[in-house]
Design an enzyme around this catalytic site. Structure first.
Site, mmCIF file in Angstrom:
data_model
loop_
_atom_site.group_PDB
_atom_site.id
_atom_site.type_symbol
_atom_site.label_atom_id
_atom_site.label_comp_id
_atom_site.label_asym_id
_atom_site.label_seq_id
_atom_site.Cartn_x
_atom_site.Cartn_y
_atom_site.Cartn_z
ATOM 1 N N ASP A 80 0.822 -1.206 0.000
ATOM 2 C CA ASP A 80 0.000 0.000 0.000
ATOM 3 C C ASP A 80 0.858 1.259 0.000
ATOM 4 O OD1 ASP A 80 0.809 -0.852 2.563
ATOM 5 O OD2 ASP A 80 -0.688 0.415 3.543
ATOM 6 N N GLU A 138 -0.626 -1.969 5.208
ATOM 7 C CA GLU A 138 0.284 -1.921 6.359
ATOM 8 C C GLU A 138 0.267 -0.553 7.014
ATOM 9 O OE1 GLU A 138 3.555 -0.901 8.740
ATOM 10 O OE2 GLU A 138 3.385 -0.111 6.694
#
Length: 391
Positions: A80, A138
């Site tokens: 991400d 994350e």
């Protein structure tokens, strides 16, 4: 076998860079990584590697089985991005306004994809099974690790290894640490409800700004006066909002911040003491203060045996020039959840740019030395293969 692994990874480096730059140009925020997840899935599917999408949300898990029985080793990369405007002047600059890979997750993904391809090519000569965990979200708690674990990404796994490209650590170095290596990352919100009024008549008000200022000063004393100096803790207030005209005393104010700790006991102490200070300040000022404390990721605690094993493995990687015991980092990482379930270790791969000024993670001009991806892939790959030889 490791020599073959290293040689094949050397040949794969240019493709690694292509993948990294593609991902860098097309970042997606936490829990919204639909196209990135599809890209990862398609990479594996096109190679004929067993792959599962939608693991715990947007997670992707691929598995490669060797020709002989052995241990099951998991390797993890996150994918991400962050809500930050990319300010670098490079050909692979983010094409998405206000979103960029400012933490190296694009590099983690590229390195793991190419490592998986090489291990797949070598599978007839390998023992055991290799699980490639591509984790979403994350950067934003509760993160993607918990849901992926609940969805079975660690089923049958004997050990897990992960790394983080680190932009302020010299290139070609590896940093390891047994025990806590990254902190528990919590956040808090405080809302003060006072009684506003005219700036010329403060005696008729309960000034939310003054009350907030008292809170800021009192909370900042908790680490120095309530935490054992041998322990570690950070309390940072990142926002203080009370927007009014110049002659208006604030009716309300909001504060927000973060707490970082390594010890569960200190984590509990900080929350307890913060609550006590907030309640005491509300009583003293005869106002209402709402305190919300949100627990984020726990501390990343590396297992001793696996960390010592990784340290020895790093010595066999020819590109590594330094292997250093790391100081604990106050940043948070949801790799912590994997380590609560199975043995393993998380380490830093030095990725400081060689020919440019380094910028810290989460900075608008963040970048890293791309050759560090190759070192990360080689170290993770060697650890995965060599773990088959352990008792």
């Amino acid at each position: 076998m490791n020599e073959q692994l290293f040689e094949k990874l050397d040949l794969a480096y240019e493709d690694m860079v292509v993948i990294r730059r593609h991902l860098h140009m097309h970042p997606e925020l936490s829990f919204k990584e639909v196209k990135t997840a599809q890209y990862i899935h398609d990479f594996y599917a096109n190679l004929g590697i067993e792959v599962q999408s939608g693991v715990g949300g947007n997670g992707v898990v691929a598995r490669v089985k060797g020709a002989r029985p052995g241990k099951t080793v998991a390797l993890r990369a996150d994918f991400d991005a962050l809500p930050i405007q990319d300010e670098k002047d490079v050909p692979y600059k983010s094409t998405v306004p206000g979103v960029m890979h400012a933490c190296g997750h694009d590099g983690h993904t590229a390195a793991l994809l190419q490592l998986a391809k090489v291990i797949f090519d070598l599978r007839e000569d390998l023992a055991g099974e290799y699980v490639f965990i591509h984790q979403h979200a994350e950067e934003f708690a509760p993160g993607g690790a918990i849901s992926m674990i609940e969805d079975g990404c660690l089923d049958g796994v004997d050990v897990i290894f992960g790394t983080h490209l680190w932009s302020l650590t010299p290139y070609s170095s590896i940093e390891y640490r047994t025990g806590p290596i990254m902190a528990a990352a919590d956040r808090f919100e405080i809302t003060i409800q006072g009684a506003g009024g005219h700036g010329a008549a403060p005696h008729q008000t309960k000034d939310a700004v003054v009350i907030g200022a008292q809170l800021v000063m009192n909370l900042q004393q908790l680490v120095s006066r309530r935490v054992d100096p041998i322990e570690s803790a950070v309390l940072s207030i990142g926002s203080f909002m009370a927007d009014n005209a110049f002659n208006v005393i604030a009716d309300s104010a909001k504060l927000g911040g973060t707490v970082r700790t390594f010890s569960p006991e200190i984590r509990d102490l900080m929350e307890q003491e913060m609550r006590r200070v907030v309640e005491g300040t509300a009583l003293t000022n005869d106002c209402t203060i709402t305190f919300n404390y949100f627990r984020g990721y726990p501390a990343v605690v590396n297992h001793q045996k696996e960390t010592e094993f990784l340290q020895q493995v790093a010595k066999t990687v020819p590109d590594i020039s330094a292997i250093v015991e790391s100081k604990p980092q106050m940043g948070g990482e949801d790799f912590a959840y994997y380590l609560e379930k199975v043995p393993g270790t998380f380490f830093f791969t030095g990725a400081q740019p060689v020919d440019a000024a380094p910028f810290p993670h989460h900075h608008p001009k963040f970048d890293f030395e791309e050759r560090a991806m190759l070192i990360a892939a080689k170290t993770l790959g060697a650890a995965a293969l060599d773990y088959q030889k352990t008792e």
